[in-house]
Design a protein around this motif. Structure first.
Motif, PDB file in Angstrom:
ATOM      1  N   LYS A   1       0.203 -24.080 -83.783  1.00 60.93           N
ATOM      2  CA  LYS A   1      -1.090 -24.579 -83.342  1.00 60.93           C
ATOM      3  C   LYS A   1      -0.985 -26.082 -83.122  1.00 60.93           C
ATOM      4  CE  LYS A   1      -3.940 -21.108 -85.546  1.00 60.93           C
ATOM      5  NZ  LYS A   1      -4.937 -20.805 -86.580  1.00 60.93           N
ATOM      6  N   ARG A   2      -1.589 -26.517 -82.019  1.00 58.39           N
ATOM      7  CA  ARG A   2      -1.596 -27.956 -81.699  1.00 58.39           C
ATOM      8  C   ARG A   2      -2.816 -28.606 -82.331  1.00 58.39           C
ATOM      9  NH1 ARG A   2      -1.025 -30.165 -76.182  1.00 58.39           N
ATOM     10  NH2 ARG A   2       0.083 -31.784 -77.283  1.00 58.39           N
ATOM     11  N   VAL A   3      -2.583 -29.703 -83.009  1.00 60.64           N
ATOM     12  CA  VAL A   3      -3.653 -30.445 -83.668  1.00 60.64           C
ATOM     13  C   VAL A   3      -3.582 -31.894 -83.204  1.00 60.64           C
ATOM     14  CG1 VAL A   3      -4.657 -31.144 -85.875  1.00 60.64           C
ATOM     15  CG2 VAL A   3      -3.456 -28.946 -85.694  1.00 60.64           C
ATOM     16  N   LEU A   4      -4.712 -32.418 -82.772  1.00 61.85           N
ATOM     17  CA  LEU A   4      -4.800 -33.818 -82.390  1.00 61.85           C
ATOM     18  C   LEU A   4      -5.328 -34.617 -83.575  1.00 61.85           C
ATOM     19  CD1 LEU A   4      -4.823 -36.180 -80.351  1.00 61.85           C
ATOM     20  CD2 LEU A   4      -7.164 -35.476 -79.766  1.00 61.85           C
TER      21      LEU A   4
ATOM     22  N   TYR B   1      -5.911 -28.578 -77.603  1.00 63.94           N
ATOM     23  CA  TYR B   1      -5.680 -28.577 -79.052  1.00 63.94           C
ATOM     24  C   TYR B   1      -6.529 -27.508 -79.721  1.00 63.94           C
ATOM     25  CZ  TYR B   1      -3.622 -33.066 -77.938  1.00 63.94           C
ATOM     26  OH  TYR B   1      -2.857 -34.060 -77.388  1.00 63.94           O
ATOM     27  N   GLN B   2      -5.970 -26.904 -80.776  1.00 66.96           N
ATOM     28  CA  GLN B   2      -6.709 -25.893 -81.531  1.00 66.96           C
ATOM     29  C   GLN B   2      -7.530 -26.511 -82.661  1.00 66.96           C
ATOM     30  OE1 GLN B   2      -3.264 -25.060 -80.632  1.00 66.96           O
ATOM     31  NE2 GLN B   2      -4.331 -24.168 -78.888  1.00 66.96           N
TER      32      GLN B   2
ATOM     33  N   VAL C   1      -8.962 -30.734 -84.171  1.00 63.24           N
ATOM     34  CA  VAL C   1      -8.972 -32.181 -83.985  1.00 63.24           C
ATOM     35  C   VAL C   1      -9.372 -32.859 -85.292  1.00 63.24           C
ATOM     36  CG1 VAL C   1     -10.023 -34.125 -82.742  1.00 63.24           C
ATOM     37  CG2 VAL C   1      -9.560 -31.972 -81.535  1.00 63.24           C
TER      38      VAL C   1
ATOM     39  N   VAL D   1      -9.432 -33.061 -74.968  1.00 63.37           N
ATOM     40  CA  VAL D   1      -8.978 -32.401 -76.200  1.00 63.37           C
ATOM     41  C   VAL D   1      -8.861 -30.890 -76.029  1.00 63.37           C
ATOM     42  CG1 VAL D   1      -9.915 -34.220 -77.679  1.00 63.37           C
ATOM     43  CG2 VAL D   1     -11.310 -32.215 -77.171  1.00 63.37           C
TER      44      VAL D   1
ATOM     45  N   ASP E   1       1.959 -28.402 -84.642  1.00 61.27           N
ATOM     46  CA  ASP E   1       2.361 -29.354 -83.610  1.00 61.27           C
ATOM     47  C   ASP E   1       1.288 -30.438 -83.600  1.00 61.27           C
ATOM     48  OD1 ASP E   1       3.207 -30.746 -81.395  1.00 61.27           O
ATOM     49  OD2 ASP E   1       2.670 -29.174 -79.958  1.00 61.27           O
ATOM     50  N   ALA E   2       1.447 -31.447 -84.449  1.00 61.73           N
ATOM     51  CA  ALA E   2       0.446 -32.496 -84.602  1.00 61.73           C
ATOM     52  C   ALA E   2       0.804 -33.696 -83.729  1.00 61.73           C
ATOM     53  CB  ALA E   2       0.336 -32.918 -86.060  1.00 61.73           C
TER      54      ALA E   2
END
Length: 167
Positions: free
Chosen positions: A4-7, A49-50, A52, A46, A34-35
């Motif tokens: 999971k992508r996190v911003l 991303y999953q 934030v 945004v 995946d930060a």
């Protein structure tokens, strides 16, 4: 299966908040996410991303303007995904002693954006911090680095657990 992508976005003038964001990003990456850590003023979208995490430095009872503008600019998308807010600010150990509620403007953003929670971490004013006020604080023994990496990491692990559970 992809991570999971996190911003992790931050608004900061002198870097203390950036250090907190870096610690959150590093911890989330260690937990398999995946930060991506970016200055808030560079964030224009945004949607990829999953989750934030948005933070801003506190100064004179206000949240950093770059963080505020990022929240406004991306408000529609932020309402649709898990969002956590943080502040960095007290240049003392008060954030370690008890939970500090968000300042009024941040509390309003939390409600408007549907943020899950907010945490205030200690700030930092050291000899390397720019500005005459910072220099004066350090000269009078009122500066220091009050960011607690263990507390920041624990909160980042908590965010990861919530993202994994889908709650």
């Amino acid at each position: 299966m992809t991570a999971k992508r996190v911003l992790v976005a931050y608004g900061s003038r002198h870097g203390a908040t950036a250090g907190i964001a870096d610690e959150i990003g590093r911890t989330l990456r260690e937990d398999g996410f995946d930060a991506v850590v970016l200055p808030a003023d560079t964030v224009t979208d945004v949607s990829g991303y999953q989750g934030v995490v948005l933070g801003g430095a506190l100064y004179a009872g206000r949240w950093n303007g770059k963080a505020r503008r990022c929240a406004r600019r991306n408000a529609e998308q932020l309402r649709e995904k898990p969002l956590w807010l943080f502040s960095s600010g007290p240049v003392d150990d008060s954030a370690e002693q008890h939970d500090i509620p968000p300042v009024h403007g941040v509390a309003r953003r939390m409600k408007n954006l549907g943020a899950r929670e907010h945490v205030t971490f200690g700030g930092a004013v050291t000899g390397d911090t720019a500005g005459s006020i910072a220099r004066s604080m350090v000269r009078h023994g009122k500066g220091g680095d009050f960011r607690n990496p263990a507390r920041i990491q624990a909160w980042a692990h908590h965010i990861g657990t919530e993202l994994d559970s889908g709650s």
